[in-house]
Design a protein around this motif. Structure first.
Motif, PDB file in Angstrom:
ATOM      1  N   GLN A   1     112.415 -13.168 -14.621  1.00  0.00           N
ATOM      2  CA  GLN A   1     111.393 -14.296 -13.976  1.00  0.00           C
ATOM      3  C   GLN A   1     110.358 -13.712 -13.482  1.00  0.00           C
ATOM      4  OE1 GLN A   1     111.773 -17.680 -14.199  1.00  0.00           O
ATOM      5  NE2 GLN A   1     113.613 -17.408 -15.694  1.00  0.00           N
ATOM      6  N   PRO A   2     109.088 -14.072 -13.527  1.00  0.00           N
ATOM      7  CA  PRO A   2     107.895 -13.369 -12.774  1.00  0.00           C
ATOM      8  C   PRO A   2     108.257 -13.625 -11.426  1.00  0.00           C
ATOM      9  CG  PRO A   2     107.239 -15.477 -14.206  1.00  0.00           C
ATOM     10  CD  PRO A   2     108.675 -15.086 -14.300  1.00  0.00           C
ATOM     11  N   PHE A   3     107.663 -12.601 -10.704  1.00  0.00           N
ATOM     12  CA  PHE A   3     107.792 -12.413  -9.202  1.00  0.00           C
ATOM     13  C   PHE A   3     106.615 -12.713  -8.656  1.00  0.00           C
ATOM     14  CE2 PHE A   3     111.052  -9.706 -10.791  1.00  0.00           C
ATOM     15  CZ  PHE A   3     112.088 -10.048 -10.286  1.00  0.00           C
ATOM     16  N   GLY A   4     105.539 -13.396  -9.219  1.00  0.00           N
ATOM     17  CA  GLY A   4     104.304 -13.617  -8.155  1.00  0.00           C
ATOM     18  C   GLY A   4     103.255 -14.089  -9.491  1.00  0.00           C
ATOM     19  N   THR A   5     102.075 -13.898  -9.158  1.00  0.00           N
ATOM     20  CA  THR A   5     100.988 -14.171  -9.913  1.00  0.00           C
ATOM     21  C   THR A   5     100.031 -13.073 -10.562  1.00  0.00           C
ATOM     22  OG1 THR A   5      99.595 -14.624  -8.104  1.00  0.00           O
ATOM     23  CG2 THR A   5     100.818 -16.569  -9.142  1.00  0.00           C
ATOM     24  N   VAL A   6      99.426 -13.145 -11.409  1.00  0.00           N
ATOM     25  CA  VAL A   6      98.539 -12.308 -12.194  1.00  0.00           C
ATOM     26  C   VAL A   6      97.036 -12.701 -11.841  1.00  0.00           C
ATOM     27  CG1 VAL A   6      97.839 -10.970 -13.924  1.00  0.00           C
ATOM     28  CG2 VAL A   6     100.123 -11.093 -13.494  1.00  0.00           C
ATOM     29  N   THR A   7      96.322 -12.385 -11.256  1.00  0.00           N
ATOM     30  CA  THR A   7      94.811 -12.712 -10.985  1.00  0.00           C
ATOM     31  C   THR A   7      93.891 -11.994 -11.575  1.00  0.00           C
ATOM     32  OG1 THR A   7      95.495 -13.997  -8.867  1.00  0.00           O
ATOM     33  CG2 THR A   7      93.093 -13.589  -9.415  1.00  0.00           C
ATOM     34  N   ILE A   8      92.954 -12.395 -12.657  1.00  0.00           N
ATOM     35  CA  ILE A   8      92.033 -11.701 -13.300  1.00  0.00           C
ATOM     36  C   ILE A   8      90.662 -11.995 -12.757  1.00  0.00           C
ATOM     37  CG2 ILE A   8      90.955 -11.118 -15.386  1.00  0.00           C
ATOM     38  CD1 ILE A   8      93.805 -11.685 -16.628  1.00  0.00           C
TER      39      ILE A   8
ATOM     40  N   ASP B   1      90.823 -25.046 -15.048  1.00  0.00           N
ATOM     41  CA  ASP B   1      92.376 -25.043 -15.424  1.00  0.00           C
ATOM     42  C   ASP B   1      92.705 -24.044 -16.056  1.00  0.00           C
ATOM     43  OD1 ASP B   1      92.231 -27.543 -13.874  1.00  0.00           O
ATOM     44  OD2 ASP B   1      91.367 -28.611 -15.748  1.00  0.00           O
ATOM     45  N   ASP B   2      92.664 -22.765 -15.774  1.00  0.00           N
ATOM     46  CA  ASP B   2      93.011 -21.584 -16.309  1.00  0.00           C
ATOM     47  C   ASP B   2      92.554 -21.352 -17.846  1.00  0.00           C
ATOM     48  OD1 ASP B   2      94.756 -20.745 -14.172  1.00  0.00           O
ATOM     49  OD2 ASP B   2      96.400 -22.071 -14.819  1.00  0.00           O
ATOM     50  N   SER B   3      91.624 -21.935 -18.161  1.00  0.00           N
ATOM     51  CA  SER B   3      90.919 -21.810 -19.374  1.00  0.00           C
ATOM     52  C   SER B   3      89.333 -21.345 -19.484  1.00  0.00           C
ATOM     53  CB  SER B   3      90.662 -23.122 -20.060  1.00  0.00           C
ATOM     54  OG  SER B   3      90.281 -23.046 -21.579  1.00  0.00           O
ATOM     55  N   VAL B   4      88.994 -20.444 -20.105  1.00  0.00           N
ATOM     56  CA  VAL B   4      87.919 -19.629 -19.981  1.00  0.00           C
ATOM     57  C   VAL B   4      86.825 -20.199 -20.937  1.00  0.00           C
ATOM     58  CG1 VAL B   4      86.545 -17.336 -20.253  1.00  0.00           C
ATOM     59  CG2 VAL B   4      89.012 -17.381 -19.694  1.00  0.00           C
ATOM     60  N   SER B   5      85.611 -20.108 -20.425  1.00  0.00           N
ATOM     61  CA  SER B   5      84.297 -20.660 -20.981  1.00  0.00           C
ATOM     62  C   SER B   5      83.245 -19.732 -20.968  1.00  0.00           C
ATOM     63  CB  SER B   5      83.865 -22.231 -20.709  1.00  0.00           C
ATOM     64  OG  SER B   5      82.736 -22.246 -21.184  1.00  0.00           O
ATOM     65  N   ALA B   6      82.635 -19.293 -21.729  1.00  0.00           N
ATOM     66  CA  ALA B   6      81.716 -18.335 -21.787  1.00  0.00           C
ATOM     67  C   ALA B   6      80.333 -18.534 -22.386  1.00  0.00           C
ATOM     68  CB  ALA B   6      82.324 -17.033 -22.389  1.00  0.00           C
ATOM     69  N   ASP B   7      79.197 -18.288 -21.663  1.00  0.00           N
ATOM     70  CA  ASP B   7      77.839 -18.443 -22.506  1.00  0.00           C
ATOM     71  C   ASP B   7      77.598 -16.777 -22.684  1.00  0.00           C
ATOM     72  OD1 ASP B   7      78.205 -21.255 -22.154  1.00  0.00           O
ATOM     73  OD2 ASP B   7      76.834 -21.028 -20.236  1.00  0.00           O
TER      74      ASP B   7
ATOM     75  N   MET C   1      93.144  -9.693 -24.564  1.00  0.00           N
ATOM     76  CA  MET C   1      93.258  -8.707 -23.458  1.00  0.00           C
ATOM     77  C   MET C   1      93.855  -9.407 -22.289  1.00  0.00           C
ATOM     78  SD  MET C   1      89.923  -6.711 -23.892  1.00  0.00           S
ATOM     79  CE  MET C   1      90.154  -5.351 -22.984  1.00  0.00           C
ATOM     80  N   VAL C   2      93.530 -10.737 -22.158  1.00  0.00           N
ATOM     81  CA  VAL C   2      94.009 -11.500 -21.003  1.00  0.00           C
ATOM     82  C   VAL C   2      95.103 -12.464 -21.175  1.00  0.00           C
ATOM     83  CG1 VAL C   2      92.034 -10.789 -19.595  1.00  0.00           C
ATOM     84  CG2 VAL C   2      92.035 -12.792 -20.549  1.00  0.00           C
ATOM     85  N   GLY C   3      95.143 -12.981 -22.466  1.00  0.00           N
ATOM     86  CA  GLY C   3      96.075 -13.958 -22.729  1.00  0.00           C
ATOM     87  C   GLY C   3      95.807 -15.380 -22.362  1.00  0.00           C
ATOM     88  N   MET C   4      94.446 -15.605 -21.900  1.00  0.00           N
ATOM     89  CA  MET C   4      94.065 -17.045 -21.393  1.00  0.00           C
ATOM     90  C   MET C   4      93.347 -17.828 -22.883  1.00  0.00           C
ATOM     91  SD  MET C   4      92.122 -15.892 -18.019  1.00  0.00           S
ATOM     92  CE  MET C   4      91.857 -17.446 -17.411  1.00  0.00           C
ATOM     93  N   PRO C   5      93.767 -19.139 -22.570  1.00  0.00           N
ATOM     94  CA  PRO C   5      93.099 -20.012 -23.538  1.00  0.00           C
ATOM     95  C   PRO C   5      91.485 -19.896 -23.308  1.00  0.00           C
ATOM     96  CG  PRO C   5      94.358 -21.333 -22.063  1.00  0.00           C
ATOM     97  CD  PRO C   5      94.467 -19.907 -21.587  1.00  0.00           C
ATOM     98  N   VAL C   6      90.957 -20.176 -24.513  1.00  0.00           N
ATOM     99  CA  VAL C   6      89.468 -19.924 -24.439  1.00  0.00           C
ATOM    100  C   VAL C   6      88.993 -21.444 -24.809  1.00  0.00           C
ATOM    101  CG1 VAL C   6      87.173 -19.044 -25.307  1.00  0.00           C
ATOM    102  CG2 VAL C   6      89.343 -17.686 -25.013  1.00  0.00           C
ATOM    103  N   SER C   7      88.287 -22.101 -23.785  1.00  0.00           N
ATOM    104  CA  SER C   7      87.677 -23.541 -24.290  1.00  0.00           C
ATOM    105  C   SER C   7      86.402 -23.460 -24.865  1.00  0.00           C
ATOM    106  CB  SER C   7      87.740 -24.359 -22.811  1.00  0.00           C
ATOM    107  OG  SER C   7      86.745 -23.704 -21.945  1.00  0.00           O
ATOM    108  N   ALA C   8      85.779 -22.436 -24.652  1.00  0.00           N
ATOM    109  CA  ALA C   8      84.163 -22.701 -25.314  1.00  0.00           C
ATOM    110  C   ALA C   8      83.716 -21.073 -25.383  1.00  0.00           C
ATOM    111  CB  ALA C   8      83.391 -23.586 -24.800  1.00  0.00           C
ATOM    112  N   VAL C   9      83.101 -20.824 -26.408  1.00  0.00           N
ATOM    113  CA  VAL C   9      82.185 -19.609 -26.487  1.00  0.00           C
ATOM    114  C   VAL C   9      80.664 -20.128 -26.773  1.00  0.00           C
ATOM    115  CG1 VAL C   9      81.625 -17.325 -27.221  1.00  0.00           C
ATOM    116  CG2 VAL C   9      84.112 -17.888 -26.859  1.00  0.00           C
ATOM    117  N   ASN C  10      79.732 -20.118 -26.066  1.00  0.00           N
ATOM    118  CA  ASN C  10      78.589 -20.575 -26.341  1.00  0.00           C
ATOM    119  C   ASN C  10      77.702 -19.656 -26.550  1.00  0.00           C
ATOM    120  OD1 ASN C  10      79.115 -23.728 -26.163  1.00  0.00           O
ATOM    121  ND2 ASN C  10      79.203 -22.777 -24.049  1.00  0.00           N
ATOM    122  N   VAL C  11      76.851 -19.500 -27.877  1.00  0.00           N
ATOM    123  CA  VAL C  11      76.085 -18.326 -28.115  1.00  0.00           C
ATOM    124  C   VAL C  11      74.482 -18.723 -27.950  1.00  0.00           C
ATOM    125  CG1 VAL C  11      75.391 -16.764 -29.776  1.00  0.00           C
ATOM    126  CG2 VAL C  11      77.792 -17.210 -29.311  1.00  0.00           C
TER     127      VAL C  11
END
Length: 116
Positions: free
Chosen positions: A3-10, A61-67, A96-106
């Motif tokens: 079981q995880p013992f805490g959180t991981v923050t990036i 909400d734990d999802s990454v969006s990048a421009d 690398m971080v296991g986070m869902p990606v909601s958008a990558v805008n180029v």
């Protein structure tokens, strides 16, 4: 079962660095552009982070969006370049971080001139 013992923050700056390095590594990208002023103001108000090297990140909400703001090399298919950057950045963030990606805008801001 472990079981995880805490959180991981990036930190958003880490996400930004991953996006920046990944985008610059895509063939056809000459360099990163610059994040427009309104994006930088939004980051100061806590809605995300923007750096001087052409990347703005938002985490909702734990999802990454990048421009990604880019300068393309000459004689490159810009639509294909954008799709390759989107794919590479999404894959890098997932691996690398296991986070869902909601958008990558180029945003291709310019094309370098041929020097010859």
């Amino acid at each position: 079962m472990n079981q995880p013992f805490g959180t991981v923050t990036i930190a958003p700056d880490v996400l930004s660095a991953i996006v920046s390095l990944t985008a610059q590594d895509v063939a056809g990208v000459a360099r990163l552009g610059s994040v427009p002023g309104q994006q930088r103001v939004g980051s100061m108000l806590g809605s995300g982070t923007a750096n001087a090297d052409g990347v703005a990140i938002r985490v909702v909400d734990d999802s990454v969006s990048a421009d990604c703001y880019l300068i393309a090399q000459p004689d490159v298919n810009l639509l294909d370049l954008g799709a390759r950057v989107q794919s590479a950045v999404t894959e890098a963030l997932n691996e690398m971080v296991g986070m869902p990606v909601s958008a990558v805008n180029v945003y291709i801001q310019d094309v370098e001139q041929n020097r010859g």
